[in-house]
Design an enzyme around this catalytic site. Structure first.
Site, PDB file in Angstrom:
ATOM      1  N   GLU A  97     -45.955  59.228  32.063  1.00 14.60           N
ATOM      2  CA  GLU A  97     -45.683  60.441  32.840  1.00 14.60           C
ATOM      3  C   GLU A  97     -44.683  60.227  33.967  1.00 14.60           C
ATOM      4  O   GLU A  97     -43.999  61.168  34.347  1.00 14.60           O
ATOM      5  CB  GLU A  97     -46.964  61.106  33.340  1.00 14.60           C
ATOM      6  CG  GLU A  97     -47.713  60.385  34.422  1.00 14.60           C
ATOM      7  CD  GLU A  97     -48.966  61.132  34.873  1.00 14.60           C
ATOM      8  OE1 GLU A  97     -49.015  62.363  34.816  1.00 14.60           O
ATOM      9  OE2 GLU A  97     -49.904  60.449  35.311  1.00 14.60           O
TER      10      GLU A  97
ATOM     11  N   TRP B  11     -43.450  76.488  38.554  1.00 15.19           N
ATOM     12  CA  TRP B  11     -43.593  75.678  37.336  1.00 15.19           C
ATOM     13  C   TRP B  11     -43.522  76.700  36.209  1.00 15.19           C
ATOM     14  O   TRP B  11     -44.405  77.539  36.051  1.00 15.19           O
ATOM     15  CB  TRP B  11     -44.931  74.945  37.328  1.00 15.19           C
ATOM     16  CG  TRP B  11     -45.083  74.012  36.173  1.00 15.19           C
ATOM     17  CD1 TRP B  11     -44.631  72.734  36.080  1.00 15.19           C
ATOM     18  CD2 TRP B  11     -45.743  74.286  34.927  1.00 15.19           C
ATOM     19  NE1 TRP B  11     -44.956  72.200  34.856  1.00 15.19           N
ATOM     20  CE2 TRP B  11     -45.631  73.127  34.131  1.00 15.19           C
ATOM     21  CE3 TRP B  11     -46.395  75.399  34.399  1.00 15.19           C
ATOM     22  CZ2 TRP B  11     -46.168  73.041  32.843  1.00 15.19           C
ATOM     23  CZ3 TRP B  11     -46.922  75.318  33.123  1.00 15.19           C
ATOM     24  CH2 TRP B  11     -46.802  74.139  32.354  1.00 15.19           C
TER      25      TRP B  11
ATOM     26  N   ARG C 260     -46.827  71.327  43.136  1.00 14.22           N
ATOM     27  CA  ARG C 260     -47.416  72.272  42.186  1.00 14.22           C
ATOM     28  C   ARG C 260     -46.402  72.776  41.154  1.00 14.22           C
ATOM     29  O   ARG C 260     -46.772  73.435  40.185  1.00 14.22           O
ATOM     30  CB  ARG C 260     -47.995  73.479  42.939  1.00 14.22           C
ATOM     31  CG  ARG C 260     -49.055  73.103  43.938  1.00 14.22           C
ATOM     32  CD  ARG C 260     -49.547  74.332  44.656  1.00 14.22           C
ATOM     33  NE  ARG C 260     -50.237  75.222  43.755  1.00 14.22           N
ATOM     34  CZ  ARG C 260     -51.526  75.177  43.488  1.00 14.22           C
ATOM     35  NH1 ARG C 260     -52.288  74.286  44.060  1.00 14.22           N
ATOM     36  NH2 ARG C 260     -52.080  76.034  42.654  1.00 14.22           N
TER      37      ARG C 260
ATOM     38  N   GLU D  35     -55.453  55.147  30.471  1.00 16.49           N
ATOM     39  CA  GLU D  35     -54.940  55.652  31.748  1.00 16.49           C
ATOM     40  C   GLU D  35     -53.659  54.909  32.159  1.00 16.49           C
ATOM     41  O   GLU D  35     -52.727  55.516  32.690  1.00 16.49           O
ATOM     42  CB  GLU D  35     -56.045  55.527  32.818  1.00 16.49           C
ATOM     43  CG  GLU D  35     -55.657  55.892  34.237  1.00 16.49           C
ATOM     44  CD  GLU D  35     -55.198  57.332  34.441  1.00 16.49           C
ATOM     45  OE1 GLU D  35     -55.294  58.147  33.521  1.00 16.49           O
ATOM     46  OE2 GLU D  35     -54.696  57.608  35.549  1.00 16.49           O
TER      47      GLU D  35
ATOM     48  N   LYS E 177     -50.126  56.708  32.854  1.00 17.33           N
ATOM     49  CA  LYS E 177     -49.364  56.521  34.103  1.00 17.33           C
ATOM     50  C   LYS E 177     -47.915  56.170  33.787  1.00 17.33           C
ATOM     51  O   LYS E 177     -46.998  56.695  34.385  1.00 17.33           O
ATOM     52  CB  LYS E 177     -49.967  55.408  34.979  1.00 17.33           C
ATOM     53  CG  LYS E 177     -51.253  55.691  35.683  1.00 17.33           C
ATOM     54  CD  LYS E 177     -51.168  56.665  36.836  1.00 17.33           C
ATOM     55  CE  LYS E 177     -51.243  58.091  36.430  1.00 17.33           C
ATOM     56  NZ  LYS E 177     -52.482  58.700  36.124  1.00 17.33           N
TER      57      LYS E 177
ATOM     58  N   HIS F  92     -55.412  48.056  13.073  1.00 16.28           N
ATOM     59  CA  HIS F  92     -55.482  49.188  12.143  1.00 16.28           C
ATOM     60  C   HIS F  92     -54.234  50.073  12.216  1.00 16.28           C
ATOM     61  O   HIS F  92     -54.257  51.205  11.740  1.00 16.28           O
ATOM     62  CB  HIS F  92     -56.731  50.029  12.425  1.00 16.28           C
ATOM     63  CG  HIS F  92     -57.998  49.259  12.206  1.00 16.28           C
ATOM     64  ND1 HIS F  92     -58.443  48.885  10.964  1.00 16.28           N
ATOM     65  CD2 HIS F  92     -58.890  48.744  13.097  1.00 16.28           C
ATOM     66  CE1 HIS F  92     -59.572  48.199  11.083  1.00 16.28           C
ATOM     67  NE2 HIS F  92     -59.851  48.090  12.371  1.00 16.28           N
TER      68      HIS F  92
ATOM     69  N   LYS G 128     -48.895  69.377  39.452  1.00 19.99           N
ATOM     70  CA  LYS G 128     -50.122  68.706  39.877  1.00 19.99           C
ATOM     71  C   LYS G 128     -51.378  69.425  39.400  1.00 19.99           C
ATOM     72  O   LYS G 128     -52.315  68.803  38.944  1.00 19.99           O
ATOM     73  CB  LYS G 128     -50.137  68.585  41.403  1.00 19.99           C
ATOM     74  CG  LYS G 128     -51.293  67.791  41.971  1.00 19.99           C
ATOM     75  CD  LYS G 128     -51.179  66.334  41.632  1.00 19.99           C
ATOM     76  CE  LYS G 128     -52.341  65.518  42.139  1.00 19.99           C
ATOM     77  NZ  LYS G 128     -52.396  64.205  41.489  1.00 19.99           N
TER      78      LYS G 128
ATOM     79  N   CYS H 135     -47.203  76.334  40.221  1.00 17.47           N
ATOM     80  CA  CYS H 135     -46.574  77.244  41.175  1.00 17.47           C
ATOM     81  C   CYS H 135     -47.293  77.187  42.528  1.00 17.47           C
ATOM     82  O   CYS H 135     -48.510  77.093  42.597  1.00 17.47           O
ATOM     83  CB  CYS H 135     -46.558  78.695  40.716  1.00 17.47           C
ATOM     84  SG  CYS H 135     -45.738  78.942  39.153  1.00 17.47           S
TER      85      CYS H 135
ATOM     86  N   ASN I   7     -48.634  83.128  41.049  1.00 17.94           N
ATOM     87  CA  ASN I   7     -49.027  81.875  40.393  1.00 17.94           C
ATOM     88  C   ASN I   7     -50.051  82.243  39.332  1.00 17.94           C
ATOM     89  O   ASN I   7     -51.071  82.851  39.655  1.00 17.94           O
ATOM     90  CB  ASN I   7     -49.645  80.948  41.457  1.00 17.94           C
ATOM     91  CG  ASN I   7     -50.334  79.742  40.855  1.00 17.94           C
ATOM     92  OD1 ASN I   7     -50.004  79.325  39.757  1.00 17.94           O
ATOM     93  ND2 ASN I   7     -51.297  79.190  41.564  1.00 17.94           N
ATOM     94  N   GLY I   8     -49.775  81.933  38.085  1.00 20.05           N
ATOM     95  CA  GLY I   8     -50.721  82.266  37.011  1.00 20.05           C
ATOM     96  C   GLY I   8     -49.986  82.887  35.833  1.00 20.05           C
ATOM     97  O   GLY I   8     -48.761  82.778  35.728  1.00 20.05           O
TER      98      GLY I   8
HETATM   99  O1  M6R Z   1     -56.828  68.302  38.579  1.00 20.24           O
HETATM  100  P1  M6R Z   1     -57.365  67.731  37.302  1.00 20.24           P
HETATM  101  O2  M6R Z   1     -58.029  66.425  37.498  1.00 20.24           O
HETATM  102  O3  M6R Z   1     -58.262  68.694  36.574  1.00 20.24           O
HETATM  103  O4  M6R Z   1     -56.086  67.500  36.411  1.00 20.24           O
HETATM  104  C1  M6R Z   1     -56.183  67.027  35.098  1.00 20.24           C
HETATM  105  C2  M6R Z   1     -54.837  66.561  34.591  1.00 20.24           C
HETATM  106  O5  M6R Z   1     -53.912  67.602  34.603  1.00 20.24           O
HETATM  107  C3  M6R Z   1     -54.289  65.396  35.415  1.00 20.24           C
HETATM  108  O6  M6R Z   1     -55.180  64.339  35.478  1.00 20.24           O
HETATM  109  C4  M6R Z   1     -52.950  64.901  34.831  1.00 20.24           C
HETATM  110  O7  M6R Z   1     -53.158  64.322  33.598  1.00 20.24           O
HETATM  111  C5  M6R Z   1     -52.283  63.943  35.812  1.00 20.24           C
HETATM  112  N1  M6R Z   1     -50.872  64.196  35.857  1.00 20.24           N
HETATM  113  C6  M6R Z   1     -52.453  62.514  35.450  1.00 20.24           C
HETATM  114  O8  M6R Z   1     -51.813  61.655  36.318  1.00 20.24           O
END
Ligand code: M6R
Length: 612
Positions: free
Chosen positions: A492, A73, A27, A485, A489, A508, A607, A2, A99-100
């Site tokens: 997501e 969000w 956000r 990672e 990527k 395995h 984010k 948010c 927000n929260g």
């Molecule tokens: O702001 P942060 O690094 O603490 O966020 C952690 C994760 O939410 C963040 O890395 C998330 O996995 C991203 N969408 C990855 O691209």
């Protein structure tokens, strides 16, 4: 999670709010809304993106030089018009953006319902705005007092801004656990979840601390108090951010811009922190706590998502170079599993946003148990940066694409410097090797530039595999976290199911997935395990999998076996993730674009994850 924006001043509020919401849309983008106060209070809200709100208000009265806005969000209640913020109190006098999460909203709601309040949405926010109204009515106090009393009754996290229909000269903003920054201009004020909506109007800002609230008045009075009703002197900071850094700068997407910024931000991350010729490293906060860091019995790294992956790379780095045991923990698990932590441990918390709720909670546990907590954050002044004993900023600049790219590489740079500095202190590496790695790091931006030039070749590979439903990423050693990672990527932003595995683990289980439709992305730059990776490639090819191999320039063996090869410049093995990650970012990006996905704002994500 948010985004909040508010304005009070002489301008029309709506253009400031809508522009601010667009900047904060990373956000959350489930719904958006504004409340504007002119002679009357107008609340407009709509499910969907900020652009849908914009279209909705096109023929509405948007006058007023005070207003609040929100991009959501969803947590409590599905993303629809009714659950969108701002939420109004039952009398229609107060509107609030939040927000929260208010954790104890259910009993409060029940109590309010008994007193005759009616709820239209499923949100915890509507409970809070009505609680404020009820407190004001029952206690016969000012709005400021009502907000303070109500916030003392709620449990959870919030950043809020409240507006009163009867008073178009005042905004009240408060925070606990969710960020809030107040911009102070000439006869005008801005409030936002981060500085991006504020930057083009003023560089003077105050970051509210937890349990603080601000009373912002049109006559220029700006008062900050604690929730205990004690006035404090706000610390006015000068923003370092510039407008250019939060705009796309000619790129189609923020993600692509951020991928291309990596040569520059890597230079920013090391600037002033190392010298290859003299063989020194100086990271902020490390010297102050040198004794505890150098004598740590164990290092625990805690983070989420991409930041957790950079933590895994650090495990390899620190254990290999400095010979200190490292554990890497998902912050969400660490916080709830009663971990054994003590004062001889150093906990490293990694976070791009510096606002991730799980990481913040993990930090609190580590602090309670007397560990030294070192933060690695990108966002300056963020909650994690402030909650930790010491730390280093990654200096990646604003990362707006939801998929983390440049934040990851700069985290890895800082963690590499930490590992090398610790190794130097402990005498576990030679000065000549230290200089060799630092020299390579100093010049790595050139090799990253060269890797970025492979973009059109990577795009061609993306076109070949864009329609697959699954993908497997394999790597060994330093490249294993890169495989994780890379898979994150892809899933997501393109919604293709992808898994990362240590290459040797394939046999395995995941090997059962391999057929002629499965792309297997193999990171094959490790010299120390090259022959073993060759065997993995053979195993995949024997089962007709599509091999996309990332190899060092000049490779001959894997090149002959793989279906597609991405040849990257060779570097020191300890630095290899900083190179091998780049083609995986580009591959995901192009696949997502070709599939028509919203690259910068993938579905269901936000984010900064400020809720559990
Ligand atoms: O702001 P942060 O690094 O603490 O966020 C952690 C994760 O939410 C963040 O890395 C998330 O996995 C991203 N969408 C990855 O691209």
């Amino acid at each position: 999670m948010c985004g909040i924006v508010a304005y009070l001043g002489e301008r029309e509020a709506y253009p400031v709010l809508i522009k601010g919401l667009k900047r904060l849309e990373y956000r959350g983008y489930d719904s958006a809304g504004v409340a504007l106060l002119d002679n009357d209070l107008h609340v407009y809200k709509k499910a969907g993106k900020v652009s849908e709100l914009e279209a909705f208000v096109a023929d509405k009265n948007i006058n007023g030089n005070i207003g609040i806005g929100h991009t959501r969000w969803a947590t409590h209640g599905v993303p629809n018009d009714t659950n969108a913020h701002p939420h109004m109190s039952n009398s229609g006098q107060f509107a609030l953006v939040h927000n929260g999460i208010i954790e104890n909203y259910a009993p409060i709601k029940e109590q309010l319902q008994k007193s005759g309040y009616v709820f239209h949405s499923q949100t915890d926010t509507e409970v809070l705005v009505n609680l404020i109204e009820e407190v004001k009515k029952q206690e016969k106090v000012s709005l400021e007092d009502a907000v303070r009393i109500a916030l003392n009754q709620v449990v959870g996290a919030y950043a809020i801004v409240v507006i009163d229909k009867e008073n178009n000269d005042r905004l009240i903003a408060a925070r606990k656990g969710s960020p809030l920054v107040v911009g102070i201009g000439e006869a005008e004020f801005f409030v936002a979840s981060d500085a991006s909506p504020i930057i083009e109007y003023t560089k003077h800002v105050v970051y509210l601390d937890d349990q603080e609230y601000a009373i912002i008045d049109r006559d220029g009075t700006f008062t900050v108090k604690t929730l205990g009703n004690v006035e404090i002197s706000p610390f006015i900071q000068q923003l370092q951010l510039d407008l250019e850094s939060i705009e796309k700068g000619g790129f189609e997407h923020f993600m692509l811009k951020e991928i291309y910024e990596q040569p520059k931000v890597i230079k920013d991350a090391i600037r002033g922190r190392m010298n290859a010729t003299d063989g020194w490293i100086k990271l902020g906060g490390v010297s102050e706590f040198a004794n505890r860091i150098n004598n740590a019995k164990r290092i625990i790294i805690t983070a989420c998502g991409t930041s957790w992956h950079s933590g895994l790379i650090a495990e390899y780095l620190i254990e290999t170079l400095a010979r200190v045991p490292v554990e890497v923990e998902y912050a969400s698990e660490f916080r709830y599993r009663n971990p054994i932590v003590n004062e001889s441990d150093v906990v490293i918390a990694i976070s791009q946003s510096g606002e991730t709720a799980d990481t913040l909670a993990a930090i609190e546990i580590a602090k309670e148990r007397q560990a030294l907590v070192y933060g690695i954050c990108n966002v300056i002044g963020s909650s994690i940066a402030r909650a930790t004993h010491a730390g280093s900023y990654t200096h990646a600049g604003p990362e707006i694409g939801v998929a983390s790219t440049k934040a990851f590489t700069t985290q890895v740079v800082i963690l590499t410097l930490m590992a090398l500095q610790l190794a130097q202190q402990k005498g576990t590496i030679s000065l000549s090797y230290l200089r060799q790695v630092l020299y390579e790091l100093d010049n790595l931006h050139v090799k990253i530039e060269a890797t970025l030039k492979l973009d059109s070749h990577i795009k061609e590979i993306a076109a070949k595999i864009k329609d697959v439903e699954n993908a497997l990423y394999l790597g060994r050693g330093y490249n294993f976290p890169v495989a994780l990672e890379g898979a994150l990527k892809l899933k997501e932003i393109s919604y293709i199911h992808a898994e990362g595995y240590p290459a040797a683990e394939m046999k395995h289980g995941p090997i059962a997935l391999i057929d002629e439709n499965l792309p297997v992305i193999i990171l094959a730059t490790n010299e120390s395990a090259y022959e073993k990776i060759v065997s993995n490639v053979q195993e995949v090819k024997a089962r007709k999998g599509i091999v996309i191999a990332v190899v060092n320039e000049g490779d001959t063996q894997i090149k002959q076996m793989a279906d597609y090869v991405i040849e990257v410049p060779k570097t020191e093995e300890v630095l290899s993730p900083l190179i091998t990650m780049i083609p995986l970012q580009l591959l995901s990006y192009h696949i997502a674009v070709m599939r028509g996905a919203n690259v910068d704002q993938p579905r269901n994500l936000a984010k900064s994850v400020t809720v559990e």
